[in-house]
Design an enzyme around this catalytic site. Structure first.
Site, mmCIF file in Angstrom:
data_model
loop_
_atom_site.group_PDB
_atom_site.id
_atom_site.type_symbol
_atom_site.label_atom_id
_atom_site.label_comp_id
_atom_site.label_asym_id
_atom_site.label_seq_id
_atom_site.Cartn_x
_atom_site.Cartn_y
_atom_site.Cartn_z
ATOM 1 N N GLU A 312 34.338 32.341 26.188
ATOM 2 C CA GLU A 312 32.908 32.527 26.498
ATOM 3 C C GLU A 312 32.480 31.515 27.557
ATOM 4 O O GLU A 312 31.448 30.857 27.448
ATOM 5 C CB GLU A 312 32.070 32.382 25.224
ATOM 6 C CG GLU A 312 32.465 33.380 24.151
ATOM 7 C CD GLU A 312 31.653 33.255 22.871
ATOM 8 O OE1 GLU A 312 31.334 34.295 22.280
ATOM 9 O OE2 GLU A 312 31.342 32.126 22.473
ATOM 10 N N CYS A 396 24.516 34.839 16.811
ATOM 11 C CA CYS A 396 23.710 33.806 17.454
ATOM 12 C C CYS A 396 22.656 34.383 18.386
ATOM 13 O O CYS A 396 21.552 33.844 18.504
ATOM 14 C CB CYS A 396 24.624 32.843 18.217
ATOM 15 S SG CYS A 396 25.803 33.652 19.314
#
Length: 790
Positions: A312, A396
């Protein structure tokens, strides 16, 4: 960070160091426009309740209940959570709910939040430790947690990360309600950290940053210097570990953005807080250099950051693929946190330019128009493999959306005692208390971002001398971003017009603002006219993925082409440079948007492999609104040169077949007739079996009738240096006969070479299905770009 918008004012008038500019709190700004006001209301009435519901349904709330029972010796279900950071999803939504309660009293929501806080408090251990997975089962917590407190924090446990989000939620709740219930929980946990870590105590750095920002917020409320000192200690403890965690060097020696993009942006935001409050020039120097690296080499035209799903993370300079662009929604939130802080430090509008680009494009793209589904990554191109989801295993992003959207009004205005900064534009009002002057009411009338005329009425409580700084967006002055990463293909002018009380005014230009410094009286009005014609953007020649292509922007809004509006194709479209744009506001489409239409060419393959072209009308919609009508093609960067067009192929045996596989992701890619430029072409669709490794897998091609075939080829996906897919160990081809799978009689080896189609001929067979059986290398996964059959 969003509480920064409210709580910086706590220190107004004090002598201690702080940001030189203070935001006007979001509670003092009321938006009444057609763009932001409905979104904020959907967030309040739909997204926040929906996210709480999902936290209940997925057992995240129950983690706190189970931890409380465990401390009483009454727990029988000691299973760990899905992830050790699942606690934070509850904290983030609670933070968003607190912001909503700040501006819109809601007894039902308030009561629910109170009950939730009771559960959180009951889960806290007597010394302040709060980490449900360890409390639920100290002997066998989550595999990432380690056997002892903190021992895996610098890698995977997320103990400090959880507390950072707790601190942010607690500060928000206290500011919103005046209640100390959650704040007391947070302070008890923070005091535990102060007793445990610091000079002469244990040294540690958070594996996932945000604790630093949370501690700063507690410091602002309590004025306990230990919290601020601990935030700096956590930052200064980094160094000597990996780039993924931004721990490869001491923070003051870092000069480029590397590793996990969300962690990075949170860390840079925390560094800005410490730089401001402790007057740390080395911190400021470091984040300034890092910002120049991001804006100059690693920023997507949407404002997104984080090019690769592997970690990421940020990619290499100018590595900005579109199809596989990661651009996590959380990273967009973090990017705006960071840029806003840099504005507060430097008073420079270039940071708001980046904030606005991210906000209107790559951030709000992360939530659907109805507020109930989300994007985790936000790619800039799709062949139909991308779709929104109502929730995620790692959830998230939805929580981050709830807390950020509720505080959007706080990014519009700021003041430094002698100036009012007008940073963003939308209809509404604001009440500004100048540190060294009067109260000032500001009223904006505008249809921004759809129209470029903005009228700002300035009403001081008494005639007073101060400056109003109107931000002149970089995009209106032929600068899409504050670097040479992107540029407008054809510069235009004049860039803006400014009048005061109906008469032209010559304003001083300073750091991206038009500054009008005078004695203001009630009723004075500034009118700013910004150019709103659609503009073509081209990318720096070093961004390989965008060559031969243009993006289209109108005002702050970036556009894309999507499949429902363009039945002739999206990625197969050629947009001539001389094609004129027409705009039309459509109030019923996608909650009300301005569309752009232009003549273009639809390019496709003929049966003999040649190209054919036909005229079409290309329709563009705002990028943030894509994927609200289902899955399908989408592109931000549209070909303006023939070599960049991805023409629709002539249908083949393989493309008409139905494909199935033994699990995996991206099955549509197997027979979409799109070949990559190499085994690392991340702008071409691919199928993969990750995270499976070392197994034997299969993929089938089922024809609608028996077909005679004698040749096949496979182009393998291999992301060496980026991920965990490699070319396979071996493979074979089988055909189906009377329900049984029979190996073909191949005339050559089954190739496993990279960067090419591995062609195999075999004795002709007549069958209704073919199967690839693939042995993955031990310890590695694999994937396929394209499987062709003749």
């Amino acid at each position: 960070m969003t509480l920064l918008l409210a709580c910086i004012s706590i220190s107004a008038g004090s002598a201690r160091a702080d940001y030189p500019v203070k935001p006007v709190p979001f509670t003092a700004v009321r938006l009444t426009d057609k763009f932001w006001a409905p979104r904020i209301e959907i967030n309040r009435t739909v997204t926040i309740p929906f996210a709480f519901q999902k936290c209940e349904e997925t057992g995240r709330v129950a983690l706190f209940e189970r931890a409380a029972l465990a401390q009483k010796g009454q727990l029988t279900d000691k299973r760990p959570p899905g992830y050790p950071f699942d606690d934070t999803d509850v904290y983030k939504v609670l933070e968003g709910a607190s912001y909503a309660l700040s501006v819109h009293p809601d007894p039902k929501l308030d009561a629910y939040v109170d009950g939730l806080i009771d559960k959180i408090a009951a889960a806290q251990e007597p010394d302040g430790y709060l980490y449900t997975t360890r409390t639920i089962n100290p002997e066998s917590p989550h595999a990432w947690s380690g056997k002892k407190r903190w021992e895996m924090e610098e890698r995977d446990s997320h103990e400090l990360y959880n507390l950072g989000h707790l601190f942010e939620a607690a500060a928000a709740h206290y500011q919103a309600t005046g209640k100390r219930t959650l704040l007391n929980v947070a302070l008890k946990a923070a005091d535990l950290l102060v007793r445990t870590f610091g000079p002469g105590k244990q040294k540690i750095w958070p594996g996932h940053q945000i604790t630093e920002m949370g501690l700063v917020k507690l410091y602002r409320i309590t004025e306990k210097p230990e919290y601020l000192e601990l935030a700096k200690f956590l930052l200064d403890s980094r160094g000597g570990s990996g780039e993924y965690w931004q721990a490869h060097k001491p923070v003051v020696q870092q000069d480029a953005a590397v590793g996990h993009a969300v962690r990075a942006s949170y860390m840079y935001s925390g560094m800005a807080d410490v730089a401001a409050l402790l007057q740390e020039p080395d911190y400021l120097h470091a984040i300034d250099k890092i910002w120049a690296d991001v804006v100059g080499t690693k920023l997507y035209i949407t404002g997104g950051i984080g090019a690769t799903g592997a970690g990421e993370a940020f990619g290499r300079p100018y590595e900005l693929p579109n199809m596989s662009a990661y651009c996590e929604t959380c990273a967009a939130v973090g990017n705006d946190y960071w840029n806003f802080r840099l504005f507060l430090l430097h008073k420079d509008a270039k940071y708001i330019d980046v904030l606005e680009r991210t906000l209107y494009n790559g951030l709000i793209s992360g939530v659907s128009l109805d507020g109930k589904s989300f994007f985790y990554p936000n790619p800039l191109e799709s062949a139909g493999q991308h779709g929104r989801s109502p929730w995620f295993g790692v959830a998230c992003c939805p929580g981050n959306i709830t807390r950020f959207m509720a505080s959007v009004p706080g990014y519009f205005y700021a003041q430094d005692g002698k100036s009012i900064f007008v940073n963003l534009y939308a209809a509404g009002t604001a009440n500004v208390q100048l540190d060294k002057g009067p109260k000032v009411k500001l009223t904006q009338q505008t249809d921004y971002p759809w129209a470029g005329k903005i009228q700002l009425r300035v009403e001081p409580s008494k005639p007073s001398k101060f400056a109003v700084r109107m931000r002149i967006p970089g995009w209106s002055e032929n600068r899409p971003v504050p670097s040479d990463l992107y540029r407008f293909k054809n510069p235009v002018g004049p860039t803006f017009r400014l009048t005061l009380n109906g008469k032209p005014v010559v304003a001083r230009r300073e750091l991206g603002y038009a500054v009008i410094d005078r004695t203001w009286k009630s009723g004075d009005a500034i009118t700013l006219d910004l150019p709103m014609q659609p503009r073509r953007i081209v990318a720096n020649s070093k961004i390989a993925a965008d060559q031969g292509r243009v993006a289209v922007q109108r005002g702050p809004i970036l556009y894309c082409a999507e499949w429902p509006d363009n039945p002739s194709g999206v990625r197969s479209t050629l947009l001539p440079d001389d094609a004129r744009f027409a705009t039309l506001y459509q109030p019923q489409k996608l909650n009300g948007i301005v569309i752009i239409q232009t003549p273009a060419l639809a390019v496709s393959r003929t049966e003999d492999g040649g190209l054919s072209e036909k005229n079409q009308v290309l329709t563009l919609i705002p990028y943030y609104a894509w994927a609200n009508r289902g899955r399908g093609e989408m592109a931000v960067w549209i070909a303006n040169q023939k070599e960049a067009v991805k023409p629709k192929p002539w249908p083949s045996i393989a493309s008409k077949a139905k494909v199935m596989a033994s699990g995996g992701t991206g099955i549509r890619a197997v027979n979409d007739q799109i070949l990559p430029s190499s085994a690392r072409d991340f702008d071409t669709t691919f199928f993969h079996w990750w995270p499976k490794k070392g197994t034997t897998e299969w993929v089938e091609m089922n024809f609608d009738k028996e077909t005679k075939v004698s040749e096949t080829s496979v182009y393998w996906f291999d992301d060496t240096g980026r991920g965990e897919c490699r070319i396979p160990e071996a493979w074979q081809l089988l055909y189906r006969k009377d329900g049984a799978w029979i190996p073909v009689q191949a005339t050559e080896e089954f190739g496993i070479q990279k960067d090419k189609s591995n062609r195999v001929t075999f004795a002709p067979v007549t069958t209704d299905a073919l199967r690839l059986e693939i042995k993955l290398k031990q310890g590695w996964s694999t994937g396929i770009y394209e499987w062709e059959v003749k």
